[in-house]
Design a protein around this motif. Structure first.
Motif, PDB file in Angstrom:
ATOM      1  N   PHE A 148      -8.562   6.324  -1.037  1.00  0.00           N
ATOM      2  CA  PHE A 148      -7.541   5.641  -0.244  1.00  0.00           C
ATOM      3  C   PHE A 148      -8.272   4.694   0.690  1.00  0.00           C
ATOM      4  O   PHE A 148      -8.977   5.138   1.595  1.00  0.00           O
ATOM      5  N   LEU A 149      -8.123   3.411   0.471  1.00  0.00           N
ATOM      6  CA  LEU A 149      -8.950   2.463   1.197  1.00  0.00           C
ATOM      7  C   LEU A 149      -8.230   1.971   2.459  1.00  0.00           C
ATOM      8  O   LEU A 149      -7.240   1.258   2.375  1.00  0.00           O
ATOM      9  N   ALA A 150      -8.735   2.385   3.614  1.00  0.00           N
ATOM     10  CA  ALA A 150      -8.109   1.976   4.872  1.00  0.00           C
ATOM     11  C   ALA A 150      -8.581   0.585   5.265  1.00  0.00           C
ATOM     12  O   ALA A 150      -9.654   0.148   4.878  1.00  0.00           O
ATOM     13  N   ASP A 151      -7.760  -0.098   6.032  1.00  0.00           N
ATOM     14  CA  ASP A 151      -8.172  -1.391   6.569  1.00  0.00           C
ATOM     15  C   ASP A 151      -8.693  -1.186   7.973  1.00  0.00           C
ATOM     16  O   ASP A 151      -8.174  -0.354   8.713  1.00  0.00           O
ATOM     17  N   PRO A 152      -9.708  -1.930   8.365  1.00  0.00           N
ATOM     18  CA  PRO A 152     -10.107  -1.852   9.769  1.00  0.00           C
ATOM     19  C   PRO A 152      -9.022  -2.456  10.650  1.00  0.00           C
ATOM     20  O   PRO A 152      -8.305  -3.342  10.169  1.00  0.00           O
ATOM     21  N   THR A 200      -6.831   5.973  14.490  1.00  0.00           N
ATOM     22  CA  THR A 200      -5.688   6.715  14.002  1.00  0.00           C
ATOM     23  C   THR A 200      -4.373   5.988  14.223  1.00  0.00           C
ATOM     24  O   THR A 200      -3.551   5.854  13.324  1.00  0.00           O
ATOM     25  N   MET A 201      -4.180   5.459  15.438  1.00  0.00           N
ATOM     26  CA  MET A 201      -2.877   4.854  15.715  1.00  0.00           C
ATOM     27  C   MET A 201      -2.642   3.651  14.800  1.00  0.00           C
ATOM     28  O   MET A 201      -1.556   3.490  14.222  1.00  0.00           O
ATOM     29  N   GLN A 202      -3.669   2.819  14.659  1.00  0.00           N
ATOM     30  CA  GLN A 202      -3.515   1.643  13.800  1.00  0.00           C
ATOM     31  C   GLN A 202      -3.270   2.066  12.359  1.00  0.00           C
ATOM     32  O   GLN A 202      -2.527   1.437  11.622  1.00  0.00           O
ATOM     33  N   ARG A 203      -3.911   3.152  11.938  1.00  0.00           N
ATOM     34  CA  ARG A 203      -3.737   3.600  10.554  1.00  0.00           C
ATOM     35  C   ARG A 203      -2.331   4.132  10.333  1.00  0.00           C
ATOM     36  O   ARG A 203      -1.724   3.887   9.304  1.00  0.00           O
ATOM     37  N   ILE A 204      -1.829   4.894  11.300  1.00  0.00           N
ATOM     38  CA  ILE A 204      -0.463   5.413  11.132  1.00  0.00           C
ATOM     39  C   ILE A 204       0.513   4.253  10.995  1.00  0.00           C
ATOM     40  O   ILE A 204       1.373   4.232  10.108  1.00  0.00           O
ATOM     41  N   LYS A 205       0.317   3.259  11.871  1.00  0.00           N
ATOM     42  CA  LYS A 205       1.171   2.078  11.751  1.00  0.00           C
ATOM     43  C   LYS A 205       1.022   1.472  10.381  1.00  0.00           C
ATOM     44  O   LYS A 205       1.989   1.039   9.768  1.00  0.00           O
ATOM     45  N   GLY A 206      -0.215   1.415   9.888  1.00  0.00           N
ATOM     46  CA  GLY A 206      -0.501   0.779   8.613  1.00  0.00           C
ATOM     47  C   GLY A 206       0.210   1.456   7.468  1.00  0.00           C
ATOM     48  O   GLY A 206       0.922   0.807   6.699  1.00  0.00           O
ATOM     49  N   MET A 263       2.692   3.392   7.523  1.00  0.00           N
ATOM     50  CA  MET A 263       4.131   3.551   7.674  1.00  0.00           C
ATOM     51  C   MET A 263       4.868   2.216   7.546  1.00  0.00           C
ATOM     52  O   MET A 263       6.009   2.175   7.103  1.00  0.00           O
ATOM     53  N   THR A 264       4.234   1.114   7.961  1.00  0.00           N
ATOM     54  CA  THR A 264       4.904  -0.179   7.814  1.00  0.00           C
ATOM     55  C   THR A 264       4.468  -0.893   6.554  1.00  0.00           C
ATOM     56  O   THR A 264       5.116  -1.836   6.132  1.00  0.00           O
ATOM     57  N   GLY A 265       3.346  -0.502   5.971  1.00  0.00           N
ATOM     58  CA  GLY A 265       2.850  -1.194   4.800  1.00  0.00           C
ATOM     59  C   GLY A 265       2.201  -2.511   5.135  1.00  0.00           C
ATOM     60  O   GLY A 265       1.901  -3.318   4.269  1.00  0.00           O
ATOM     61  N   SER A 266       1.978  -2.721   6.426  1.00  0.00           N
ATOM     62  CA  SER A 266       1.388  -3.976   6.839  1.00  0.00           C
ATOM     63  C   SER A 266      -0.036  -3.704   7.311  1.00  0.00           C
ATOM     64  O   SER A 266      -0.547  -2.600   7.180  1.00  0.00           O
ATOM     65  N   LEU A 267      -0.661  -4.705   7.869  1.00  0.00           N
ATOM     66  CA  LEU A 267      -2.037  -4.557   8.322  1.00  0.00           C
ATOM     67  C   LEU A 267      -2.044  -4.684   9.836  1.00  0.00           C
ATOM     68  O   LEU A 267      -2.144  -5.789  10.350  1.00  0.00           O
ATOM     69  N   PRO A 268      -1.906  -3.597  10.544  1.00  0.00           N
ATOM     70  CA  PRO A 268      -1.816  -3.724  11.989  1.00  0.00           C
ATOM     71  C   PRO A 268      -3.126  -4.211  12.569  1.00  0.00           C
ATOM     72  O   PRO A 268      -4.194  -3.847  12.079  1.00  0.00           O
ATOM     73  N   ALA A 311      -7.081  -8.753   9.047  1.00  0.00           N
ATOM     74  CA  ALA A 311      -7.759  -7.466   9.143  1.00  0.00           C
ATOM     75  C   ALA A 311      -9.270  -7.541   9.072  1.00  0.00           C
ATOM     76  O   ALA A 311      -9.910  -6.561   8.790  1.00  0.00           O
ATOM     77  N   LYS A 312      -9.852  -8.688   9.310  1.00  0.00           N
ATOM     78  CA  LYS A 312     -11.310  -8.749   9.245  1.00  0.00           C
ATOM     79  C   LYS A 312     -11.857  -9.326  10.525  1.00  0.00           C
ATOM     80  O   LYS A 312     -11.378 -10.344  10.997  1.00  0.00           O
TER      81      LYS A 312
END
Lengths: 221, 1077
Positions: B111-115, B119-125, B127-132, B430-431
């Motif tokens: 499962f490839l997370a985006d930087p 945790t908070m940014q990932r949960i948002k990620g 759940m919204t399907g976007s790149l917080p 996200a970079k």
């Protein structure tokens, strides 16, 4: 004469430093559960007591203190009282400085610790001033200026007092870090810093004076 | 005096800093606009169905989502050949068992997370399907609730019951969304078990019940274990084994219609940290399982190794039969959907082509909406994506209308479209952009060096014609233009950031390159290792540690206190305080023969010094009681002064606070008024004096009334409710307009000098009293002031006329005009501006903060007097001409005091601590636009930066203001020539005046700029640190905005001084012909 004075100072300093050492070791034998961190105040006051006693004894024996003009008992007593008053005065000054400088609270539960730190600082600085210069604030102010030292002892006083204060100052640095070490608790790092600084000063003073003995010239009073 | 060149230099220095900050922030902070639209069931996504698809029977009625924080991809793999596994290896055998025994039911993915992998940014990620990103613009800073469309929102819309347990971050992100929620505190990283045990106690009873459709459980133990011990520790083995047991027993509870998801939100490094973008941090594990067949196709060939984290959202949404959230850029997991023709459990299941089509259409809709709102996605790639979509939608629709299943090529091109859409978004959101960050760092470093060099060489720089700014400006323009040209030629478009970078950097380099030429003569050997600079260095180092940033308020106070004790100690060390000591005969030869001050002056100055240190220390100590608390500081109570009075329940305490505040307000006004009166600046009938005499007291009176109105509790005084509401609108607006009027008047007519023609015969009397300041006499202030600066003008005229007429000095020096308040002509308007600004800013704070402002005023004053007395005392050694320049100690003190009062006015460098209520002062009904509230909040946040920056030039003037008291009579018997002329000394040496002003301003900018540089370095070096988004990034934002505000207001202060100088020149020009006639 120079060398003999420096040698006297080195040995006096060695005695004082060893008194600090003894004050750490002896209670460890005598007192149960003794530890520098956990029973910090016991250690602190034993160091204070040892340094004070040894200082007074050494300087009394060496006769560094300015000679009293009259040798009457009354004069001696008044001198003693004056010294005590000065010590108390500077103790209160340094304790309020410590309180304010470190942002400690007067009324918090660590009041005793804060006060103990200032007792230690006063012992390491003011008491030596009293021993070397006598109860004479003017002289104290004079000593801490660039051209104010009038003897080797004055220079050593400058160095040890400066080192103790700087040590206590540096001792506050680790307090905010989140390492959770026992010595990060207020005021342990500061007292340790002050003591280490004092010991450094004791070592550094004779070395420095020996090194600079050519440049050092003292005016007579 | 050179006005424009100095202002231009300052502007250039500020601009260079801004460019550096802009570049770095552009590369470091990832900014994205939030689209506040939600998908609904009515969205027509399928070409044939016509109606909404929420009514279709979903493939899974229920889902259990277990999130194991920091479940790295390696943790979930099982290698039976590994005989001596490390603590984190082979601890989840259940996954491998299921995958090998039921390949159609279970699947394991990376499962490839985006930087940023926090945790908070990932949960948002997921759940919204976007790149917080760090800053989601449009996000409500005050609360962290997710406002974008997300899975939880869609599930709730569809009437499903979402039950949550675990990490309390979710509760903040999705407040009031959950049917039932059991949050547990997540903050303490050292606590491995509270959250997990809390979940375990509740999860099985919940699973057995049936009041849930979707169950989300977030375990934190693995993550905390990583932070505390690192992955390679027995505790990790224990924790992972526990998780293994959890997975096993949850599976036992599952029913056929339930989808089971286990996933990690991010990975961890070897040391157990996360937040950055290394492979170890981004690779988490994803495990899907169901009792009914999940993967219709044969598994071996279809298994995608790596799944981007965004892809979970559309997959879950379509499997559970809800619309895909609006802003999702994910792509469905194709193996989970049957190809056309493959049979699954239900005929109504979405086929792969239908699902991909829905997905593509939703992504296209989002891209259209987003590109209409923001321009940060490059237009070329957008138009390419649009063309792709048009083409494949035509292909797809035509095949569907013909009733044929779409060809595999169409499916592949839809997948390709979704992938490239995601990559396009990722590239812009996200970079980190390391190149931009490095460029920003370089520009900032060069700017700091430049500022330092400029301050050291201000005298030489000012004496050069055109201050040597022309070449850097030209080179900068050429550099910027050439980069723009190159970009336009090679890329086809121009990136403003790089042009600015090139311009700034080339101009800096040119200036620094020319420095040896400018400075050859005047370079004085300066020791850098001095205590004030050491303190500054320590302050900068403290910005690199999260603990120190968290404890910043105390750290700065400590440093400030150390530095302010250093000043008298150094004076004593230099022997300036011991007046009785005769000048030392044994000084090294070549030293200046010190000017001896008389003993009484030294004693008095020493007393003043002690009083100043006392006041300073006292106000520092009291200000510690006004600090707020960060959430990281566990056992910290925020100051009781921080809450608005209306919220204080106890009426006695409220009254006490009110009285205290009004007293502080009164003292603020009175002290300023008194000072102006004292130096004779209130005799004139001009606009500035009008502002000081009437506007200032009136405004403070209205402020007091406003506080009274706003602090009344709402339930009392019902009969007066309308009046109170009216007062809350009218009074603050009245104060704002009064203060605005005052500042305008001050700018139009800044002179506070009262001129009085004087009879010649009267002055000729030999017994004319020497100008002497007597503070406490029975004479009224007005009468006293007549004696204050009567001879100032005489001196000026004398010096001016010297070159013109060769009159005898006795004749020429007779004063024809008396000028009152000329001695403080520069500082009085500045101080008045300070007072007016301070009053306005005070209004934006909670009522009880007024004592903090009084402390600020007192501390500022104490610093000024400390500086003035130490200048006077050290003038025993330094010749008086050099004292125009301000040494490091007061400048560093001044800047540290600004930071210290940032904390002492209840602010903290975190976003939740911004005082939003400031936006509603005078606008209780809210605003229509965003400019005014944003401005009010910025003013409120950077109050202390503003006040200290505006008052910065006072550091230059104060030694002259205090000159009266030091009494120059001791200098010699020449009575006439040694009149007290205070700030007119500056006017007599215009060249030195401008160089000293430049010197001071650049030094102040340097001190602030170095701190910005340090926090930029902290963010760059520690960008993978655990605390980067909680501590360092907000600190960087606050430090950078603080610098922006400070530099702007330093500029305002310097500009006001220039304005006064213009007015004074005009005054003299008007007077001279008259008197020489």
């Amino acid at each position: 004469m120079w060398d003999s004075e420096i040698r006297a100072m080195a040995s006096a300093h060695a005695i004082i430093a060893s008194s600090v050492f003894m004050a750490t070791v002896v209670p460890a034998v005598l007192v149960e559960n003794f530890s520098v961190y956990r029973t910090h105040l016991v250690w602190l006051y034993s160091v204070c007591g040892a340094v004070a006693a040894v200082n007074v004894a050494v300087f009394g024996l060496l006769g560094v203190s300015p000679p009293a003009k009259k040798h009457t008992l009354h004069h001696k007593v008044s001198r003693l009282v004056k010294s005590c008053l000065h010590f108390l005065l500077f103790l209160s000054c340094s304790s309020s400085a410590v309180v304010v400088l470190y942002g400690a609270l007067f009324w918090s539960k660590s009041t005793l610790e804060t006060f103990s730190l200032s007792v230690l600082l006063s012992t390491l600085t003011t008491l030596r001033c009293l021993c070397v210069l006598g109860p004479n604030v003017q002289a104290w102010i004079r000593v801490f200026s660039r051209d104010g030292a009038m003897s080797v002892w004055d220079t050593s006083l400058q160095i040890t007092a400066g080192c103790s204060v700087v040590g206590a100052w540096l001792g506050a640095f680790p307090i905010p870090l989140d390492w959770d070490r026992p010595w990060q608790v207020w005021p342990i790092s500061c007292t340790l810093g002050a003591t280490v600084g004092f010991l450094t000063g004791l070592v550094a003073a004779p070395v420095w004076i020996h090194w600079h003995r050519k440049q050092l010239t003292y005016k007579s009073k | 005096m050179k006005r424009l060149p100095v202002l231009a230099l300052l502007l250039w220095v500020c601009a260079v800093f801004y460019v550096g900050i802009f570049l770095f922030v552009g590369g470091f902070l990832l900014v994205r606009l939030e689209v506040n639209r939600s998908s609904t069931c009515e969205d027509v996504l399928l070409p044939d169905s016509g109606g909404d698809f929420c009514w279709r029977e979903p493939r899974f009625r229920r889902a259990v989502v277990l999130i194991v924080d920091a479940l790295k991809a390696d943790f979930a793999q099982y290698d039976p050949g590994n005989m001596s596994p490390r603590p984190y290896e082979n601890k989840l055998p259940v996954i491998e068992e299921l995958v090998s025994s039921h390949p159609a039911h279970a699947g394991l993915f990376t499962f490839l997370a985006d930087p940023p992998t926090t945790t908070m940014q990932r949960i948002k990620g997921f759940m919204t399907g976007s790149l917080p990103t760090f800053i989601d613009v449009g996000n409500n800073f005050a609360s962290s609730a997710v406002l974008e469309d997300n899975l939880v929102h869609q599930l709730v819309q569809a009437g499903k019951h979402v039950v949550f347990m675990g990490d309390d971050t979710w509760e903040n992100l999705f407040p009031k969304k959950f049917h039932r929620s059991l949050p547990f505190p997540s903050f303490n990283v050292k606590d491995l078990h509270t959250v997990d045990d809390g979940i375990l106690q509740n999860i099985y009873p919940t699973l057995k019940g049936d009041d849930w459709d979707v169950l989300i459980a977030h375990f934190l133990g693995v993550d905390h274990c990583g932070h505390r011990y690192g992955p390679d520790h027995p505790a990790m083995a224990e924790k992972l084994t526990q998780m293994n047991g959890v997975i096993r027993s949850v599976i036992e509870h599952l029913q056929n219609d339930t989808l089971f998801v286990v996933m990690g939100d991010h990975g961890m490094t070897e040391t157990g940290d996360h937040g950055g973008e290394s492979q170890k941090e981004t690779e988490a594990a994803l495990f899907l399982y169901s009792q009914s067949p999940l993967f219709p196709g044969p598994r071996s060939q279809l298994k995608p190794e790596v799944v981007p984290q965004t892809d979970l959202v559309p997959t879950l949404a379509l499997l559970l039969g809800i619309p895909i959230p609006y802003s999702s850029v994910g792509q469905i997991l194709t193996p989970l959907f049957p190809l056309d023709g493959q049979t699954t459990s239900g005929p109504a299941d979405l086929t792969q082509s239908e699902a991909l089509w829905i997905n593509a259409k939703q992504v296209n809709r989002f891209l259209e909406t987003y590109s209409s709102m923001a321009k940060d996605i490059s237009p070329e790639s957008l138009s390419r994506l649009k063309a792709d979509f048009t083409r494949l939608s035509a292909q797809y629709l035509s095949t569907v209308q013909q009733g044929r299943p779409p060809s595999p090529e169409v499916l592949r091109s839809m997948q390709g479209y979704l992938t490239s859409a995601r990559e396009t978004c990722r590239a812009s959101w996200a970079k980190f952009n390391p190149l931009k960050m490095a460029a920003g760092l370089a520009v900032l470093a060069a700017a700091c060096v430049l500022c330092f060099v400029l301050s050291e060489l201000s005298a030489a720089v000012v004496s050069v014609d055109g201050v040597g700014l022309r070449a850097p400006a030209v080179v900068g323009l050429v550099g910027g233009a050439s980069v723009a040209g190159l970009q336009a030629a090679s890329l086809g478009h121009v990136d403003a950031a790089w042009c600015l970078a090139a311009a700034a950097f080339s101009s800096e380099v040119v200036f620094l390159w020319r420095v040896p030429g400018i400075s050859s003569a005047s370079r004085a050997s300066q020791r850098l290792l001095r205590f004030p600079l050491l303190v500054l260095f320590l302050r900068c180092c403290s910005l690199l540690s999260d603990s120190y940033v968290i404890a910043e308020g105390r750290v700065v106070t400590y440093l400030l206190f150390s530095l302010c004790l250093y000043v008298p100690l150094r004076l004593n060390w230099e022997g300036f305080l011991a007046a009785t000591t005769p000048p030392d005969a044994q000084k090294p030869p070549g030293a200046l023969q010190p000017l001896a001050l008389p003993a009484w002056v030294v004693r008095r100055e020493g007393g003043v010094l002690l009083v100043c240190v006392g006041v300073l220390v006292g106000s520092l100590y009291l200000s510690l009681a006004l600090h707020g608390c960060r959430e990281e500081q566990g056992a910290c109570q925020p100051s009781p002064f921080l809450s608005p009075l209306a919220r204080v329940q106890d009426s006695r305490r409220r009254n006490l606070h009110y009285v205290l505040s009004v007293a502080a307000l009164g003292a603020w006004t009175y002290l300023l008024y008194r000072w102006l009166c004292h130096y004779g600046n209130l005799n004139h009938a001009g606009a500035a004096v009008f502002a000081a005499r009437w506007l200032l007291p009136l405004a403070s009176m209205l402020t007091g009334l406003h506080w009274a109105a706003s602090s009344t509790p709402e339930d009392r005084f019902r009969s007066l409710a309308e009046l109170i509401a009216l007062a809350q609108v009218v009074l603050p607006r009245g104060v704002f307009s009064l203060l605005g009027l005052g500042m305008l008047l001050l700018w139009l007519d800044p002179l506070t000098v009262f001129l009085k023609p004087r009879a010649l015969a009267h002055t000729r009397g030999p017994s004319r009293p020497r100008p002497r300041y007597r503070a406490s006499t029975g004479i009224s202030p007005q009468a006293e002031l007549h004696h204050l600066i009567p001879q100032l003008y005489q001196r000026i005229r004398h010096s001016l006329e010297d070159g013109v007429t060769k009159e005898g000095p006795e004749e020429g020096s007779r004063p024809a005009v008396e000028a009152y308040g000329l001695g403080t002509v520069y500082s009085a308007p500045l101080l008045l501006l300070y007072g007016l600004l301070g009053l306005g800013l005070l209004l934006l704070h909670p009522e009880s903060m007024a004592p903090a402002f009084l402390l600020l005023l007192m501390e500022g004053g104490a610093l000024l007097y400390l500086h003035a007395t130490s200048t006077t005392l050290s003038s025993q050694q330094v010749t008086h001409l050099n004292s125009f320049t301000v040494p490091w100690a007061p400048v560093v003190l001044w800047s540290l005091a600004a930071t210290q009062f940032f904390h002492a006015t209840g602010h903290l460098p975190t976003f939740p601590s911004i005082q939003w209520s400031a936006a509603f002062v005078g606008f209780p009904q809210g605003h229509t636009g965003t400019t005014i509230p944003a401005m009010l909040v910025v003013l409120n946040t950077f109050t202390s930066h503003i006040l200290f920056a505006v008052a910065c030039p006072l550091l230059l003037f104060w030694p002259f203001v205090c000159e009266v008291k030091s009494g120059h009579g001791w200098r010699g018997g020449t009575e006439e020539s040694e009149d007290v002329i205070m700030e007119m000394r500056l006017r007599e040496n215009p060249q030195q005046f401008s160089s000293a002003l430049l010197h001071l301003a650049t030094r102040y900018l340097f001190v602030c700029g170095v701190q910005v540089f340090a926090s930029v370095c902290a963010a760059a070096i520690l960008r993978r640190h655990l605390m980067v988004w909680q501590v360092f990034a907000p600190k960087l934002m606050f430090e950078a905005s603080g610098f922006l505000v400070s530099s702007a207001f330093v500029f305002v202060g310097v500009a006001l001084v220039m304005r006064v100088d213009v007015a004074v020149s005009r005054l003299f020009k008007r007077l001279l012909p008259e008197s020489s006639r």
